[in-house]
Design a protein around this motif. Structure first.
Motif, mmCIF file in Angstrom:
data_model
loop_
_atom_site.group_PDB
_atom_site.id
_atom_site.type_symbol
_atom_site.label_atom_id
_atom_site.label_comp_id
_atom_site.label_asym_id
_atom_site.label_seq_id
_atom_site.Cartn_x
_atom_site.Cartn_y
_atom_site.Cartn_z
ATOM 1 N N HIS A 141 3.697 108.303 18.883
ATOM 2 C CA HIS A 141 2.953 107.035 18.781
ATOM 3 C C HIS A 141 3.133 106.204 20.049
ATOM 4 N N LEU A 142 4.345 106.185 20.565
ATOM 5 C CA LEU A 142 4.599 105.414 21.783
ATOM 6 C C LEU A 142 3.881 106.039 22.975
ATOM 7 N N ALA A 147 -2.625 106.228 26.719
ATOM 8 C CA ALA A 147 -3.984 106.752 26.873
ATOM 9 C C ALA A 147 -4.965 105.608 27.128
ATOM 10 N N PRO A 148 -5.956 105.817 27.991
ATOM 11 C CA PRO A 148 -6.949 104.765 28.275
ATOM 12 C C PRO A 148 -7.716 104.317 27.035
ATOM 13 N N THR A 149 -7.810 105.215 26.034
ATOM 14 C CA THR A 149 -8.569 104.891 24.828
ATOM 15 C C THR A 149 -7.735 104.173 23.760
ATOM 16 N N VAL A 152 -4.092 99.737 21.282
ATOM 17 C CA VAL A 152 -2.895 98.902 21.282
ATOM 18 C C VAL A 152 -2.070 99.236 22.508
ATOM 19 N N SER A 153 -1.456 98.233 23.105
ATOM 20 C CA SER A 153 -0.657 98.454 24.308
ATOM 21 C C SER A 153 0.710 99.004 23.941
ATOM 22 N N TYR A 154 1.363 99.589 24.923
ATOM 23 C CA TYR A 154 2.713 100.123 24.696
ATOM 24 C C TYR A 154 3.648 99.012 24.243
#
Length: 440
Positions: A141-142, A147-149, A152-154
């Protein structure tokens, strides 16, 4: 705005804006700054809980509740039944009052994931937020946030995990031990450790095998309770429960103490007494397996039957046992080097050397390569130093290396019984004995 019942309304305080400015004079540090209204805080909290639910992996585990858990186990002896009952009670108590950390440690299928999921399902049923996730999936999940798609941000995802009101990490130790994975797990658990946030962890690894930085937090008695579960795999059948998939004991199901032939009317006194003494000591060992027991004697004399009878008795009374012919055991280890192998060499070797009861049949018949000698030394030296219950059968003491002889003849840890009886499979021996008696 939308209230919890789903009806549209406008907040009378912020008039639907969601944010307010504090009533402070010009020049005040908070002058002109916007702060979320209580209605906005509730909305953000509701969204956060939905995100946690989406991230959790409880869909397939919703059936795992305290009501569906067999707290008495199936066919367990008293010790294992009491141990499983205690684990159940500790998990239930944690679900009711989630304070500190709970570590559930045990082998595959012993029930630790069921208990962890039961805690999660109990909390959710009571309207309390929880994040349940398998450790390798958590790391995926992290990684996915890069991924560009990704929607949600890291940073957002990482913050959701490390600040979850209750975090349940299933199968710690099964993740790939890359520096990145180790760093992320350390950051998550270190944050929760310092903040004393409720956390449940399940693992099938020994704590000594876990990264030192994590282990130092897992063993803090002021925060963590460690519950070891010694029950065998719930998913095994009643006939093979408590046995490793490596064990060839199923091939010796007929070899019990009841089916053992003492050959009372066939053997002369010395051989008869030798066989009876080995039989009685095997029965005693089966009831209370401690240290090492070694049977020597010619092929077919009954030593394999006695070793298998010990294993069958232990399994029948709810104790795990690993029965293996030595050459086959070495083949199992070699097989892990194949690219098609689904289990690593380290995991297979650890399973063998730490088996609660290991029975090695026909030691000395394996190929005497340097690799085979090295593996057997590592295996048996570990069990000797750890005083782990071990049964060995061998035809001749001369067939084993000096290092093993020194351990076999350590009377403080090992009992050796020479079976003097000839092979059961020989049709000639009794006939010859009768003819000698007639001549005498």
């Amino acid at each position: 705005m939308r209230n919890s019942s789903g009806n549209d309304r406008v907040c009378p305080i912020c008039k639907g804006a969601g944010y307010l400015a504090k009533d402070v004079p010009v020049g005040h540090p908070d002058f002109g700054k916007l702060y979320p209204c209580q209605c906005k805080i509730e909305e953000l909290e509701a969204k956060r809980l939905l995100d946690l639910q989406d991230l959790s992996q409880l869909g397939a585990l919703s059936r795992m509740t305290f009501q569906s858990f067999k707290s008495e186990g199936v066919g367990l002896n008293t010790q294992k039944r009491e141990n499983l009952r205690r684990a159940y009670e500790r998990a239930k108590h944690f679900a009711e009052e989630s304070v500190g950390w709970l570590v559930l440690k045990g082998g595959y299928g012993c029930g630790k994931t069921h208990l962890a999921a039961a805690i999660s399902n109990y909390r959710i049923a009571n309207g309390q937020p929880v994040l349940f996730v398998v450790v390798p999936d958590l790391l995926d999940h992290l990684r996915a946030t890069y991924a560009p798609t990704s929607e949600v941000s890291y940073d957002e995802r990482f913050e959701e995990v490390r600040t979850a009101p209750l975090l349940i990490l299933d199968d710690l130790g099964t993740q790939s031990s890359t520096p990145w994975a180790q760093e992320k797990l350390y950051q998550i658990l270190n944050y929760r450790y310092n903040a004393r946030l409720p956390t449940v962890i399940t693992t099938n690894r020994e704590l000594e095998e876990i990264d030192l930085r994590l282990r130092s937090r897992l063993v803090d008695p002021d925060l963590t309770e460690i519950v070891g579960i010694i029950a065998p795999d719930f998913r095994g059948s009643s006939t093979d429960r408590g046995q490793s998939e490596l064990s060839s004991l199923s091939l010796h199901a007929d070899k019990t103490f009841e089916s053992f032939d003492l050959r009372t009317h066939e053997l002369p006194a010395k051989e008869r007494e030798s066989l009876k003494r080995a039989f009685l000591n095997a029965k005693d060992y089966a009831k209370n397996a401690e240290n090492w027991l070694v049977f020597t004697g010619p092929y077919g004399c009954g030593k394999t039957h006695l070793a298998a009878a010990i294993a069958n008795y232990r399994v029948e009374t709810g104790y795990p046992a690993l029965f293996e012919v030595v050459p086959d055991l070495l083949d199992h280890l070699r097989a892990t080097f194949s690219p098609q192998s689904q289990i690593s060499y380290d995991k297979r070797f650890e399973e063998i050397r730490t088996a609660p009861l290991l029975i090695l049949d026909d030691l000395g018949t394996q190929s005497a390569t340097p690799w085979a000698r090295e593996k057997l030394f590592q295996l048996l030296n570990y069990r000797y130093n750890g005083r782990l219950p071990t049964v060995i059968t061998l035809a001749e003491e001369s067939e084993v290396d000096g290092w093993l002889k020194s351990r076999i003849f350590d009377v403080s840890r090992c009992s050796v019984f020479d079976v003097l009886a000839p092979s059961y499979r020989s049709d000639e021996r009794p006939q010859k004995r009768r003819s000698r008696r007639r001549r005498g």
